[in-house]
Design an enzyme around this catalytic site. Sequence first.
Site, PDB file in Angstrom:
ATOM      1  N   CYS A  55       0.831  -1.213   0.000  1.00 35.94           N
ATOM      2  CA  CYS A  55       0.000   0.000   0.000  1.00 35.94           C
ATOM      3  C   CYS A  55       0.860   1.255   0.000  1.00 35.94           C
ATOM      4  CB  CYS A  55      -0.906   0.008   1.226  1.00 35.94           C
ATOM      5  SG  CYS A  55      -1.743  -1.540   1.547  1.00 35.94           S
TER       6      CYS A  55
HETATM    7  C1  BEZ Z   1       1.074  -4.978   2.158  1.00 34.03           C
HETATM    8  O1  BEZ Z   1       0.447  -4.016   1.708  1.00 34.03           O
HETATM    9  O2  BEZ Z   1       2.171  -5.294   1.720  1.00 34.03           O
HETATM   10  C2  BEZ Z   1       0.488  -5.767   3.281  1.00 34.03           C
HETATM   11  C3  BEZ Z   1      -0.859  -5.657   3.531  1.00 34.03           C
HETATM   12  C4  BEZ Z   1      -1.393  -6.374   4.574  1.00 34.03           C
HETATM   13  C5  BEZ Z   1      -0.603  -7.166   5.353  1.00 34.03           C
HETATM   14  C6  BEZ Z   1       0.749  -7.241   5.109  1.00 34.03           C
HETATM   15  C7  BEZ Z   1       1.297  -6.530   4.063  1.00 34.03           C
END
Ligand code: BEZ
Length: 178
Positions: A55
């Site tokens: 994200c």
């Molecule tokens: C990520 O955006 O990389 C992510 C999202 C949720 C849990 C772990 C990582």
Amino acid sequence: MLGKKVPAVTFRTRVRDEAVGGPNPFRWQDMTSDDYFKGRKVVLFSLPGAFTPTCSTYQLPDFEKLAGEFRALGVDDIYCLSVNDAFVMNAWAKGQNLENVKVIPDGSGEFTRKMGMLVAKDNLGFGMRSWRYAAVVNDGVVEQWFEEEGYSDNCESDPYGVSAPQNILENLKARAAA
Ligand code: BEZ
């Protein structure tokens, strides 16, 4: 969710207000779904958590960079929603130097639950969070829907593809050309 109206909820946001004074001049401001969605065409994307790697490295900064292209295709606003409180979402927005994307704190998960997108992420110690999805929402009605595959509780992976801004732009351009 295609063709459906987004749920009517109230979001508890924090806004800067110099009238508050002191070292932390912020106050609560309630924002309703109508405040965000009524009478405008927006792209909403929702993700598992502020500050998480995909994200923070790809999805949010790419939406921010591509905001001009969305605007040229008639999108009035781009919203990033997460089941995180307003303090966390504001800190993330500040850290990302956001000028184009607006963050929406769905701390209680009410909007996400009513969208049918709330999932358990207890495997990561996250509690209940949003499955990753995006939507083009026109005057509160979902016009286009981009949901990552494999919707499930405690998912081991974090699919990211269809809700990427590049994919949504392609779809908007195809529609505009049709
Ligand atoms: C990520 O955006 O990389 C992510 C999202 C949720 C849990 C772990 C990582």
